[in-house]
Scaffold this motif. Sequence first.
Motif, PDB file in Angstrom:
ATOM      1  N   SER A 191     -70.971 -20.563  -8.775  1.00  0.00           N
ATOM      2  CA  SER A 191     -70.991 -19.524  -9.797  1.00  0.00           C
ATOM      3  C   SER A 191     -69.837 -19.801 -10.769  1.00  0.00           C
ATOM      4  CB  SER A 191     -70.886 -18.143  -9.154  1.00  0.00           C
ATOM      5  OG  SER A 191     -70.859 -17.133 -10.145  1.00  0.00           O
ATOM      6  N   GLU A 192     -68.698 -19.161 -10.557  1.00  0.00           N
ATOM      7  CA  GLU A 192     -67.547 -19.365 -11.439  1.00  0.00           C
ATOM      8  C   GLU A 192     -66.388 -20.060 -10.733  1.00  0.00           C
ATOM      9  OE1 GLU A 192     -67.627 -18.617 -14.614  1.00  0.00           O
ATOM     10  OE2 GLU A 192     -69.569 -17.617 -14.567  1.00  0.00           O
ATOM     11  N   ALA A 193     -66.480 -20.227  -9.410  1.00  0.00           N
ATOM     12  CA  ALA A 193     -65.346 -20.753  -8.648  1.00  0.00           C
ATOM     13  C   ALA A 193     -64.940 -22.142  -9.111  1.00  0.00           C
ATOM     14  CB  ALA A 193     -65.692 -20.768  -7.158  1.00  0.00           C
ATOM     15  N   LEU A 194     -65.901 -23.024  -9.263  1.00  0.00           N
ATOM     16  CA  LEU A 194     -65.660 -24.377  -9.763  1.00  0.00           C
ATOM     17  C   LEU A 194     -66.572 -24.597 -10.956  1.00  0.00           C
ATOM     18  CD1 LEU A 194     -65.608 -26.374  -6.396  1.00  0.00           C
ATOM     19  CD2 LEU A 194     -63.642 -26.044  -7.922  1.00  0.00           C
ATOM     20  N   GLN A 195     -65.998 -25.061 -12.049  1.00  0.00           N
ATOM     21  CA  GLN A 195     -66.808 -25.302 -13.250  1.00  0.00           C
ATOM     22  C   GLN A 195     -66.137 -26.364 -14.113  1.00  0.00           C
ATOM     23  OE1 GLN A 195     -66.371 -21.882 -16.161  1.00  0.00           O
ATOM     24  NE2 GLN A 195     -65.600 -20.851 -14.322  1.00  0.00           N
ATOM     25  N   ASN A 196     -66.909 -26.914 -15.025  1.00  0.00           N
ATOM     26  CA  ASN A 196     -66.413 -27.951 -15.939  1.00  0.00           C
ATOM     27  C   ASN A 196     -66.604 -27.468 -17.379  1.00  0.00           C
ATOM     28  OD1 ASN A 196     -65.810 -30.203 -17.452  1.00  0.00           O
ATOM     29  ND2 ASN A 196     -67.519 -31.434 -16.708  1.00  0.00           N
ATOM     30  N   GLN A 197     -65.575 -26.828 -17.916  1.00  0.00           N
ATOM     31  CA  GLN A 197     -65.635 -26.358 -19.302  1.00  0.00           C
ATOM     32  C   GLN A 197     -65.038 -27.373 -20.276  1.00  0.00           C
ATOM     33  OE1 GLN A 197     -67.296 -23.935 -20.334  1.00  0.00           O
ATOM     34  NE2 GLN A 197     -67.585 -22.579 -18.583  1.00  0.00           N
ATOM     35  N   LYS A 198     -64.287 -28.309 -19.755  1.00  0.00           N
ATOM     36  CA  LYS A 198     -63.615 -29.274 -20.627  1.00  0.00           C
ATOM     37  C   LYS A 198     -64.617 -30.102 -21.420  1.00  0.00           C
ATOM     38  CE  LYS A 198     -59.611 -32.331 -20.438  1.00  0.00           C
ATOM     39  NZ  LYS A 198     -58.599 -32.942 -19.535  1.00  0.00           N
ATOM     40  N   ARG A 212     -59.349 -23.006 -23.691  1.00  0.00           N
ATOM     41  CA  ARG A 212     -58.189 -23.889 -23.527  1.00  0.00           C
ATOM     42  C   ARG A 212     -56.929 -23.073 -23.292  1.00  0.00           C
ATOM     43  NH1 ARG A 212     -58.363 -26.274 -28.086  1.00  0.00           N
ATOM     44  NH2 ARG A 212     -59.695 -28.009 -27.449  1.00  0.00           N
ATOM     45  N   PHE A 213     -56.784 -21.974 -24.044  1.00  0.00           N
ATOM     46  CA  PHE A 213     -55.627 -21.093 -23.896  1.00  0.00           C
ATOM     47  C   PHE A 213     -55.608 -20.441 -22.518  1.00  0.00           C
ATOM     48  CE2 PHE A 213     -53.759 -16.813 -24.281  1.00  0.00           C
ATOM     49  CZ  PHE A 213     -52.476 -17.154 -24.703  1.00  0.00           C
ATOM     50  N   GLU A 214     -56.787 -20.123 -21.967  1.00  0.00           N
ATOM     51  CA  GLU A 214     -56.880 -19.451 -20.675  1.00  0.00           C
ATOM     52  C   GLU A 214     -56.859 -20.413 -19.493  1.00  0.00           C
ATOM     53  OE1 GLU A 214     -60.359 -16.990 -20.883  1.00  0.00           O
ATOM     54  OE2 GLU A 214     -59.305 -15.387 -21.981  1.00  0.00           O
ATOM     55  N   GLY A 215     -56.706 -21.708 -19.749  1.00  0.00           N
ATOM     56  CA  GLY A 215     -56.537 -22.668 -18.669  1.00  0.00           C
ATOM     57  C   GLY A 215     -57.804 -23.313 -18.147  1.00  0.00           C
ATOM     58  N   TYR A 216     -58.912 -23.168 -18.876  1.00  0.00           N
ATOM     59  CA  TYR A 216     -60.164 -23.765 -18.418  1.00  0.00           C
ATOM     60  C   TYR A 216     -60.208 -25.277 -18.613  1.00  0.00           C
ATOM     61  CZ  TYR A 216     -62.412 -19.222 -17.699  1.00  0.00           C
ATOM     62  OH  TYR A 216     -62.756 -17.974 -17.226  1.00  0.00           O
ATOM     63  N   HIS A 217     -59.247 -25.835 -19.333  1.00  0.00           N
ATOM     64  CA  HIS A 217     -59.231 -27.270 -19.598  1.00  0.00           C
ATOM     65  C   HIS A 217     -58.115 -27.975 -18.836  1.00  0.00           C
ATOM     66  CE1 HIS A 217     -61.435 -26.726 -23.741  1.00  0.00           C
ATOM     67  NE2 HIS A 217     -62.141 -26.317 -22.710  1.00  0.00           N
ATOM     68  N   VAL A 221     -62.903 -30.569 -13.606  1.00  0.00           N
ATOM     69  CA  VAL A 221     -63.407 -29.460 -12.791  1.00  0.00           C
ATOM     70  C   VAL A 221     -62.230 -28.540 -12.551  1.00  0.00           C
ATOM     71  CG1 VAL A 221     -64.346 -28.800 -10.545  1.00  0.00           C
ATOM     72  CG2 VAL A 221     -65.228 -30.827 -11.716  1.00  0.00           C
ATOM     73  N   VAL A 222     -62.443 -27.252 -12.742  1.00  0.00           N
ATOM     74  CA  VAL A 222     -61.307 -26.332 -12.735  1.00  0.00           C
ATOM     75  C   VAL A 222     -61.614 -25.076 -11.922  1.00  0.00           C
ATOM     76  CG1 VAL A 222     -62.004 -25.110 -14.845  1.00  0.00           C
ATOM     77  CG2 VAL A 222     -59.586 -25.210 -14.238  1.00  0.00           C
ATOM     78  N   ILE A 223     -60.571 -24.573 -11.267  1.00  0.00           N
ATOM     79  CA  ILE A 223     -60.578 -23.209 -10.741  1.00  0.00           C
ATOM     80  C   ILE A 223     -59.751 -22.419 -11.739  1.00  0.00           C
ATOM     81  CG2 ILE A 223     -60.114 -21.715  -8.758  1.00  0.00           C
ATOM     82  CD1 ILE A 223     -59.905 -24.303  -7.059  1.00  0.00           C
ATOM     83  N   ALA A 224     -60.412 -21.737 -12.626  1.00  0.00           N
ATOM     84  CA  ALA A 224     -59.739 -21.159 -13.789  1.00  0.00           C
ATOM     85  C   ALA A 224     -58.736 -20.073 -13.381  1.00  0.00           C
ATOM     86  CB  ALA A 224     -60.757 -20.581 -14.755  1.00  0.00           C
TER      87      ALA A 224
END
Length: 280
Positions: A191-198, A212-217, A221-224
């Motif tokens: 769901s949202e736990a692991l995702q690739n927004q970069k 990017r400001f909120e740390g999604y990049h 693969v990120v745990i935002a």
Amino acid sequence: KITTPFCNSNSIVSLHLLVAKSLTTPNARSNQSHSSSMVSDMLEQPMYKPKDLKRLSRNIFVVVGTTKSRLMKTSRCMVIIRHEGDQLTLVNPIRLTDAGEDALTRLGRICRVIRLGPALAGCEVDDQYYREVYGAEVLAPSKDTETGKGVDHVITEDTLLPRIPTSRFFVFRNSNEPEAALLIGGLLITSEALQNQKHNRFVNMPARTVMRFEGYHETSVVIAPKWRKRMQSNKLLLRDDFERLLRLNFTQLLGASGAFVSSHAKEEAVRAVDVAYPIM
């Protein structure tokens, strides 16, 4: 083991018939049924315009839908699993535009929807749309949605999906809100736990800047940070959940939003866990 029922290929209800019935029945306004009321609420929800339909394997597809709110264009991903010839299971369901829905139903008959995360931003209405219109059964990690209704089966790690081989559920035990993941072969669906927004090419510059400001990049693969803030009360316990998740054997990953990770997904997920929950 808990097994969900086989999909019923005949349990399809026409949205147009529901609406037409509510308009032609005498005193329809005062005698509106619960189903008609729900359909009315669904019609007010934003629909996602399909931008990309990709075939991941013989019977697994993903459709990316976009919607715009004020300045930001965002995207969500829905996985489509075809089984038993023409039956469809939708994972992380999104409601598509009419043209998108027509294309979806050409793939097969919608019989089951699986929401892996908590009911956020009205996404439980998407579940209910497919439940009311197509008679689909709904699986979710909890019945405790904002509406408090419409979940047929609560997902546990013992839940089985008939006719979908090599599939298994993972459930977070230490998150503040219920969340699950689904492994099918080497593909991990989250769901949202692991995702690739970069590498998400379906969002616009304002949305990209905010993420990017909120740390999604931070990593591919990120745990935002936003997810961690909402879901964690104990960092060590939540890291334990992710370490359990990393014991699964997967090479590909797709979240409810973001880009598809076609290879080396587990290595990227390990890095994301180490960045989010470093061992001191």
